[in-house]
Write an enzyme that holds these catalytic residues in place. Structure first.
Site, mmCIF file in Angstrom:
data_model
loop_
_atom_site.group_PDB
_atom_site.id
_atom_site.type_symbol
_atom_site.label_atom_id
_atom_site.label_comp_id
_atom_site.label_asym_id
_atom_site.label_seq_id
_atom_site.Cartn_x
_atom_site.Cartn_y
_atom_site.Cartn_z
ATOM 1 N N LYS A 70 0.863 -1.184 0.000
ATOM 2 C CA LYS A 70 0.000 0.000 0.000
ATOM 3 C C LYS A 70 0.892 1.224 0.000
ATOM 4 C CE LYS A 70 -4.466 1.012 0.264
ATOM 5 N NZ LYS A 70 -5.620 0.195 -0.138
ATOM 6 N N GLY B 93 -20.220 6.969 2.917
ATOM 7 C CA GLY B 93 -19.175 7.223 1.911
ATOM 8 C C GLY B 93 -19.795 7.084 0.536
ATOM 9 N N GLY C 31 -18.144 7.558 -2.586
ATOM 10 C CA GLY C 31 -17.083 7.654 -3.598
ATOM 11 C C GLY C 31 -17.124 6.434 -4.488
ATOM 12 N N GLY D 112 -18.591 3.327 -2.348
ATOM 13 C CA GLY D 112 -19.941 3.521 -1.819
ATOM 14 C C GLY D 112 -20.987 3.880 -2.866
HETATM 15 P P1 NAD Z 1 -13.189 7.738 -2.753
HETATM 16 O O1 NAD Z 1 -12.170 8.768 -2.586
HETATM 17 O O2 NAD Z 1 -13.711 7.461 -4.117
HETATM 18 O O3 NAD Z 1 -14.452 8.046 -1.829
HETATM 19 C C1 NAD Z 1 -14.371 8.260 -0.458
HETATM 20 C C2 NAD Z 1 -15.743 8.739 0.005
HETATM 21 O O4 NAD Z 1 -15.761 8.811 1.426
HETATM 22 C C3 NAD Z 1 -16.112 10.141 -0.498
HETATM 23 O O5 NAD Z 1 -17.476 10.156 -0.841
HETATM 24 C C4 NAD Z 1 -15.892 11.026 0.722
HETATM 25 O O6 NAD Z 1 -16.703 12.166 0.712
HETATM 26 C C5 NAD Z 1 -16.293 10.064 1.807
HETATM 27 N N1 NAD Z 1 -15.772 10.421 3.110
HETATM 28 C C6 NAD Z 1 -14.542 10.878 3.439
HETATM 29 N N2 NAD Z 1 -14.470 11.125 4.751
HETATM 30 C C7 NAD Z 1 -15.685 10.793 5.252
HETATM 31 C C8 NAD Z 1 -16.256 10.820 6.537
HETATM 32 N N3 NAD Z 1 -15.544 11.233 7.587
HETATM 33 N N4 NAD Z 1 -17.519 10.399 6.671
HETATM 34 C C9 NAD Z 1 -18.243 9.986 5.612
HETATM 35 N N5 NAD Z 1 -17.773 9.950 4.379
HETATM 36 C C10 NAD Z 1 -16.515 10.354 4.199
HETATM 37 O O7 NAD Z 1 -12.595 6.426 -2.087
HETATM 38 P P2 NAD Z 1 -12.967 4.913 -2.356
HETATM 39 O O8 NAD Z 1 -12.025 4.377 -3.363
HETATM 40 O O9 NAD Z 1 -14.421 4.782 -2.546
HETATM 41 O O10 NAD Z 1 -12.552 4.268 -0.957
HETATM 42 C C11 NAD Z 1 -13.426 4.219 0.149
HETATM 43 C C12 NAD Z 1 -12.988 3.064 1.058
HETATM 44 O O11 NAD Z 1 -13.015 1.855 0.306
HETATM 45 C C13 NAD Z 1 -11.554 3.189 1.605
HETATM 46 O O12 NAD Z 1 -11.496 2.634 2.873
HETATM 47 C C14 NAD Z 1 -10.769 2.352 0.636
HETATM 48 O O13 NAD Z 1 -9.561 1.898 1.194
HETATM 49 C C15 NAD Z 1 -11.751 1.241 0.388
HETATM 50 N N6 NAD Z 1 -11.500 0.475 -0.816
HETATM 51 C C16 NAD Z 1 -11.532 1.053 -2.057
HETATM 52 C C17 NAD Z 1 -11.259 0.270 -3.163
HETATM 53 C C18 NAD Z 1 -11.332 0.815 -4.557
HETATM 54 O O14 NAD Z 1 -11.139 0.037 -5.501
HETATM 55 N N7 NAD Z 1 -11.618 2.073 -4.763
HETATM 56 C C19 NAD Z 1 -10.940 -1.079 -3.022
HETATM 57 C C20 NAD Z 1 -10.940 -1.634 -1.740
HETATM 58 C C21 NAD Z 1 -11.215 -0.844 -0.660
#
Ligand code: NAD
Length: 410
Positions: free
Chosen positions: A102, A214, A216, A219
């Site tokens: 990571k 979340g 993003g 979510g």
């Molecule tokens: P992203 O940047 O696309 O989205 C993050 C979202 O979380 C945004 O909507 C942001 O506004 C929201 N957010 C941030 N702080 C917050 C808070 N305090 N309360 C509520 N919402 C909040 O990121 P992502 O890629 O969707 O990642 C989100 C989670 O999923 C992380 O833990 C990441 O490690 C995990 N994840 C992502 C992937 C991937 O392929 N993108 C894969 C495995 C795990």
């Protein structure tokens, strides 16, 4: 407690439940390689600013290190260490031939222009390029990094090495060798796992309600997929606010609103806090934001039947114990969000072969990997009478121990 301490507590708890002697796991308590860089980037005003970046190759007994790069102001070594450890476990749980890694850069991307973000992305690769590559360590997107960031990073890597090596970075745009389906793969994988769990728990998608924290990559796509499957998504949130609509939220409208306005504020419905979202009366709770959201303070108030962790590390070990006591089924991050890395693996396979698959082929293979992962974990839940998190860790630890022993690394 920091996330890495939580991760180690999860490992110890699972080892105990699975009868694995603690000394057998000492090889998993420290990362193999930790890279810490401090590199200069020219800002739009001509001044130089230094950024702190990290890359940890936690373990590679099962294959090259693999894991995302995060841009976030709170990124630090303990967080990257925890995330790289979780990647090691995750890749072993779903049985793909990768170790865990990571990375992260301590930056608030919202305070920078696209041009600055490009230079920050390229600068990070310049600083770590010798240690990454398709057979060494393969980065991907994570929080606040996207396809475009991956494209800049790959371009920088290829400019330095003078070779086309698309398998160096996954989560790329399709035009640079990205995979069909990668954009929503984390959510899709979580949805496939939920499908299996819902059957066992007698949850009817046409009657069940869902809250997603979340909005993003993970979510938003999860909310979209589940609402297409008939679930009623009653609450969503981002870093600015939460939205509650009892009759169900129109996710396409919410996605458009978020894209246009950069926030969920003003979408309509009742505005709630993230804390309120977590403890709502909803059948399924999906944390998809950041670490340490479900804690000993709010765990007792959670009313969901099932929690599907799309975020990494959203639940603390104390909260785990409370949820288990209250009979809440928790599908852990190391299984539930593994769809992203599964399709990253497919992307890398396609890049290495120079032969590309149709979207349906990717989805079929993803469903196969996720369903098999769920079934392997579920079998251990039944056999050992442990939680899904403990079972996933036991499964992963066994696979990692086997590979380490075969190499003479344990
Ligand atoms: P992203 O940047 O696309 O989205 C993050 C979202 O979380 C945004 O909507 C942001 O506004 C929201 N957010 C941030 N702080 C917050 C808070 N305090 N309360 C509520 N919402 C909040 O990121 P992502 O890629 O969707 O990642 C989100 C989670 O999923 C992380 O833990 C990441 O490690 C995990 N994840 C992502 C992937 C991937 O392929 N993108 C894969 C495995 C795990």
């Amino acid at each position: 407690m920091d996330s890495f301490s939580n991760a180690m507590t999860q490992l110890e708890t699972a080892a105990k439940a699975g009868g694995i002697p603690p000394e057998e796991l000492s090889f998993l308590r420290e990362p193999k390689r930790t890279i810490e860089v401090n590199y200069p980037v020219r800002m739009d005003d001509g001044k130089i600013k230094h950024f702190k970046g990290y890359r940890i190759q936690y373990n590679d007994v099962r294959g090259p290190a693999k894991g995302g790069i995060r841009f976030h102001p709170k990124v630090d070594l303990a967080e990257v260490k925890a995330l790289s450890f979780w990647m090691t476990i995750k890749n072993a749980v779903i049985g793909i031939p990768y170790g865990g890694g990571k990375g992260g850069v301590a930056i608030n991307p919202k305070q920078h222009s696209r041009a600055e973000l490009e230079r920050v992305s390229r600068g990070f690769i310049k600083a770590i390029h010798e240690l990454i590559g398709p057979t060494k360590d393969i980065p991907a997107p994570d929080v606040y990094t996207d396809q475009q960031v991956m494209a800049w990073m790959l371009d920088e890597y290829e400019a330095i090495t003078g070779e086309h090596l698309p398998g160096t970075i996954t989560g790329k745009p399709i035009s640079l060798g990205g995979s069909q389906g990668r954009a929503y793969s984390t959510a899709m994988g979580g949805a496939y796992v939920l499908k299996e769990a819902a059957e066992l728990l007698d949850i009817d998608p046409l009657k069940a309600t869902v809250a997603v924290q979340g909005f993003g990559n993970a979510g938003m796509h999860m909310a979209r997929i589940l609402s297409r499957w008939g679930y009623k998504v009653i609450a969503i949130s981002d870093s600015t606010t939460g939205i509650y609509q009892e009759k169900g939220i129109d996710i396409e409208r919410a996605a458009k609103h978020k894209q246009e306005k950069g926030t969920l504020r003003g979408l309509g419905g009742k505005e709630i806090t993230n804390e309120e979202l977590l403890t709502l009366k909803a059948d399924i709770l999906i944390p998809a934001a950041l670490e340490n959201q479900i804690t000993k303070t709010n765990a007792k108030d959670i009313k969901a039947t099932a929690i599907v962790e799309l975020a990494n590390g959203p639940t603390t070990p104390e909260a785990d114990a409370i949820l288990a006591r209250n009979g809440i089924t928790l599908i852990p991050d190391v299984l539930a969000n593994a769809g992203g890395v599964a399709v990253s693996y497919f992307e890398w396979v396609q890049n290495n072969q120079g032969y590309y698959w149709e979207e349906q082929e990717v989805l079929d293979k993803l469903e196969q990997v996720m369903t098999r992962g769920f079934k392997d974990v579920h079998a251990l839940v039944k056999e050992l009478d442990v939680t899904y998190r403990e079972a996933a860790y036991i499964l992963a630890a066994r696979r990692l121990m086997d590979a380490a022993a075969a190499r003479g690394a344990r």
